[in-house]
Design a protein around this motif. Structure first.
Motif, mmCIF file in Angstrom:
data_model
loop_
_atom_site.group_PDB
_atom_site.id
_atom_site.type_symbol
_atom_site.label_atom_id
_atom_site.label_comp_id
_atom_site.label_asym_id
_atom_site.label_seq_id
_atom_site.Cartn_x
_atom_site.Cartn_y
_atom_site.Cartn_z
ATOM 1 N N ALA A 1 -0.827 -7.412 -40.045
ATOM 2 C CA ALA A 1 -1.058 -6.496 -38.930
ATOM 3 C C ALA A 1 -2.485 -6.567 -38.403
ATOM 4 N N ASP A 2 -3.412 -7.056 -39.219
ATOM 5 C CA ASP A 2 -4.807 -7.116 -38.771
ATOM 6 C C ASP A 2 -5.222 -8.507 -38.270
ATOM 7 N N ALA A 3 -4.255 -9.392 -37.978
ATOM 8 C CA ALA A 3 -4.564 -10.737 -37.466
ATOM 9 C C ALA A 3 -5.059 -10.618 -36.020
ATOM 10 N N LYS B 1 2.924 -18.076 -31.829
ATOM 11 C CA LYS B 1 1.528 -17.971 -32.262
ATOM 12 C C LYS B 1 1.107 -19.237 -32.998
ATOM 13 N N GLY B 2 -0.175 -19.281 -33.358
ATOM 14 C CA GLY B 2 -0.678 -20.396 -34.137
ATOM 15 C C GLY B 2 -1.669 -19.941 -35.183
ATOM 16 N N ILE C 1 -7.643 -19.258 -38.945
ATOM 17 C CA ILE C 1 -8.065 -18.882 -37.607
ATOM 18 C C ILE C 1 -6.769 -18.583 -36.870
ATOM 19 N N TRP C 2 -6.599 -17.338 -36.448
ATOM 20 C CA TRP C 2 -5.374 -16.921 -35.780
ATOM 21 C C TRP C 2 -5.508 -17.163 -34.283
#
Length: 180
Positions: free
Chosen positions: A40-42, A58-59, A70-71
């Motif tokens: 949830a904190d990405a 996403k990646g 690295i989001w």
């Protein structure tokens, strides 16, 4: 006297086997680490926003020496990271959301990842990414990518075949497309 030939044979065997064990050790170190579970904190690397606030795939990029991934809020951002000269180049693994397992392309299952360099991508579809830009949609399965392209338009490419101009300067969305 017999111990000398036995010792010599043992040393020769050890000398011959040592390089083989080193090869196995090198291969084990080269294997990419597994994807990290999205939390949830990405926070997206470029937008600084929570990934949960963005629809679409996403990646995540795992860089050598970094503890956390690295989001990236989109697959487009994931490609851009690998193309921009100022970003780290010691990449251990790149993962993107696997759309082959998604029931809804705008809300894919973020627990299912595919190694980005092994995926098939649909570029130029009518669907837009989380930031309203053209989005490459990744698939672990070529047949699923073909079905997606038939339904939504676009062309299929592999990671290595995607060029900078397709990512860093994608075609502008028309007003009609932006309203969809």
């Amino acid at each position: 006297m017999r111990t000398l030939p036995i010792l010599r044979t043992a040393l020769l065997a050890a000398a011959l086997l040592a390089p083989l064990s080193a090869c196995k050790q090198e291969k084990a170190e080269v294997a990419p680490p597994p994807p990290v579970a999205l939390t949830a904190d990405a926070i997206g690397h470029y937008c600084g926003m929570n990934l949960a606030d963005h629809p679409g795939p996403k990646g995540q990029i795992l860089v050598k020496g970094a503890e956390r991934p690295i989001w990236l809020s989109s697959v487009r951002d994931t490609f851009a990271f690998t193309m921009l000269p100022e970003e780290p180049k010691e990449i251990r693994a790149i993962y993107v959301t696997d759309m082959a397992k998604a029931k809804n392309p705008t809300a894919p299952d973020t627990t299912v990842w595919v190694e980005a360099r092994q995926a098939w991508y649909v570029l130029g579809s009518k669907l837009r990414g989380g930031m309203g830009e053209a989005e490459p949609y990744p698939f672990s399965d070529k047949t699923a990518a073909e079905r997606f392209a038939q339904a939504n338009g676009g062309t299929i490419q592999r990671f290595a075949d995607v060029h900078e101009d397709q990512i860093l300067t994608p075609p502008a969305a028309s007003v009609a497309e932006g309203e969809q």
